[in-house]
Design a protein around this motif. Structure first.
Motif, PDB file in Angstrom:
ATOM      1  N   UNK A  38     -53.350  11.841  23.595  1.00 45.69           N
ATOM      2  CA  UNK A  38     -53.199  13.081  22.837  1.00 45.69           C
ATOM      3  C   UNK A  38     -51.814  13.681  23.052  1.00 45.69           C
ATOM      4  N   UNK A  39     -51.293  13.557  24.284  1.00 43.92           N
ATOM      5  CA  UNK A  39     -49.968  14.109  24.581  1.00 43.92           C
ATOM      6  C   UNK A  39     -48.889  13.399  23.767  1.00 43.92           C
ATOM      7  N   UNK A  40     -48.973  12.072  23.682  1.00 44.83           N
ATOM      8  CA  UNK A  40     -47.962  11.317  22.918  1.00 44.83           C
ATOM      9  C   UNK A  40     -48.026  11.671  21.435  1.00 44.83           C
ATOM     10  N   UNK A  41     -49.254  11.755  20.910  1.00 41.09           N
ATOM     11  CA  UNK A  41     -49.390  12.129  19.499  1.00 41.09           C
ATOM     12  C   UNK A  41     -48.916  13.562  19.288  1.00 41.09           C
ATOM     13  N   UNK A  42     -49.250  14.453  20.230  1.00 42.28           N
ATOM     14  CA  UNK A  42     -48.820  15.841  20.123  1.00 42.28           C
ATOM     15  C   UNK A  42     -47.309  15.989  20.150  1.00 42.28           C
ATOM     16  N   UNK A  43     -46.649  15.167  20.945  1.00 43.10           N
ATOM     17  CA  UNK A  43     -45.178  15.207  20.991  1.00 43.10           C
ATOM     18  C   UNK A  43     -44.574  14.812  19.647  1.00 43.10           C
ATOM     19  N   UNK A  44     -45.161  13.821  19.012  1.00 44.90           N
ATOM     20  CA  UNK A  44     -44.678  13.407  17.685  1.00 44.90           C
ATOM     21  C   UNK A  44     -44.879  14.529  16.676  1.00 44.90           C
ATOM     22  N   UNK A  45     -46.056  15.191  16.744  1.00 45.72           N
ATOM     23  CA  UNK A  45     -46.322  16.307  15.841  1.00 45.72           C
ATOM     24  C   UNK A  45     -45.331  17.450  16.091  1.00 45.72           C
ATOM     25  N   UNK A  46     -45.105  17.770  17.374  1.00 47.87           N
ATOM     26  CA  UNK A  46     -44.167  18.848  17.713  1.00 47.87           C
ATOM     27  C   UNK A  46     -42.758  18.510  17.233  1.00 47.87           C
ATOM     28  N   UNK A  47     -42.359  17.246  17.385  1.00 44.96           N
ATOM     29  CA  UNK A  47     -41.037  16.828  16.915  1.00 44.96           C
ATOM     30  C   UNK A  47     -40.927  17.032  15.405  1.00 44.96           C
ATOM     31  N   UNK A  48     -41.997  16.660  14.692  1.00 46.09           N
ATOM     32  CA  UNK A  48     -41.981  16.843  13.243  1.00 46.09           C
ATOM     33  C   UNK A  48     -41.936  18.311  12.852  1.00 46.09           C
ATOM     34  N   UNK A  49     -42.739  19.143  13.528  1.00 40.16           N
ATOM     35  CA  UNK A  49     -42.730  20.569  13.209  1.00 40.16           C
ATOM     36  C   UNK A  49     -41.397  21.218  13.504  1.00 40.16           C
TER      37      UNK A  49
END
Length: 340
Positions: free
Chosen positions: A181-192
């Motif tokens: 979840x942390x890795x996916x969340x980092x990708x989402x945060x990078x996109x946002x």
């Protein structure tokens, strides 16, 4: 499929301890960096990720407490030991992920949308750098968790997904789900963060925060379901149950396996209760010795079997038959077609 009896509390627990310790060190450093970056950039997505990492750091403390407390030996008040305490602490992890991570992420996203901020964030480069470093550190922790869970799945001769559903050792699975979840969340945060920087619209940042909240809620629900089932008490691996039934049915002096109940009460710890119809020609002493022998044979065949209780019963008892049919929908098979 299970640890050796002499290694219980050493081998698998040491491996889980290493996985949790590595995750704790990574999450602590990441949490500090994300908090600083969130303060500099003002990003809702970064703030959500900071809350996520703080929750993960707190969760590793809970997992370490669960590992330590669950291996305490049995005593008078807890004759089956403290194995299930690990599931309670891991369930608290699921609650913390939702309470400390998901709810804060939803709050940040909604607050950003309500504020209608359209200005690009300051210090965006700092945010990108922190996300990149965090991704590397999380990947290291994730790799250790994957290695342990895959090794355990191979030892259990199960596909990875089936092992995660059936496992009675949720610690490494918890770290694996957290880090995924942390890795996916980092990708989402990078996109946002990136889309906010490119468009100047805070809606992208808010959307990233809300998606992180959804992601953490999903992880919390999966972890909660796994540990809730373990706390309620689940049947042992169906392959173990089938082998126990076959061994008891083939044992000398047994005419019929009337009922079998197995319960997992800790990591690699199984309780077996069986009702058996012994041959009427056996004496009371022979029945007693047969019970001792069968219990010994079952523990030798399956190291995870801790306790065995065998009860001699008549197979034609109507009340008992109804109880078995109510549980399984049928009666259990006799030992052999030509047994009588």
């Amino acid at each position: 499929m299970a640890a050796q009896r002499g290694e219980r509390g050493n081998g698998p627990e040491n491996e889980s301890g290493l996985t949790v310790a590595l995750a704790f060190a990574a999450n602590l450093g990441i949490a500090v960096a994300k908090i600083v970056a969130a303060l500099i950039t003002g990003s809702a997505s970064m703030a959500a990720e900071a809350a996520h990492s703080v929750a993960d750091t707190f969760n590793e403390v809970l997992l370490m407490a669960g590992l330590r407390r669950s291996v305490r030996p049995a005593d008078r008040r807890h004759p089956l030991g403290y194995g299930k305490e690990r599931y309670i602490w891991t369930l608290l992890v699921a609650v913390a992920i939702f309470g400390m991570g998901a709810l804060f992420s939803f709050y940040q996203g909604i607050q950003t949308l309500a504020g209608h901020r359209e200005d690009a964030e300051a210090g965006t480069i700092v945010g990108y750098a922190v996300l990149a470093v965090a991704f590397v550190l999380e990947a290291v922790s994730w790799q250790q968790a994957v290695r342990q869970v895959r090794a355990a799945a191979r030892a259990a001769d199960l596909p990875l997904r089936a092992y995660i559903r059936r496992t009675d050792e949720p610690t490494a699975v918890s770290v694996l789900l957290e880090d995924s979840a942390a890795l996916i969340g980092l990708i989402i945060a990078f996109g946002g963060l990136g889309l906010h920087h490119l468009t100047g619209s805070a809606a992208w940042d808010a959307a990233g925060s809300l998606l992180i909240g959804v992601l953490l809620t999903a992880v919390a629900l999966v972890l909660g379901r796994i540990n809730l089932n373990l706390l309620i008490g689940t049947q042992a691996d169906p392959r173990l149950v089938a082998d126990v039934r076959a061994r008891l049915g083939a044992a000398p002096g047994i005419d019929w396996v009337v009922d079998i109940v197995t319960v997992t009460f800790g990591t690699d710890r199984v309780l077996v209760c069986a009702r058996l119809d012994f041959r009427d020609s056996l004496t009371a002493g022979e029945v007693e010795h047969a019970c001792v022998r069968m219990a010994h044979d079952l523990r030798e065949a399956h190291e995870e079997i801790d306790e065995v209780f065998l009860e001699p019963v008549p197979r034609d008892d109507p009340e008992l038959r109804e109880r078995v049919i109510a549980r399984y929908g049928r009666t259990l098979r006799p030992k052999r077609p030509d047994s009588e």
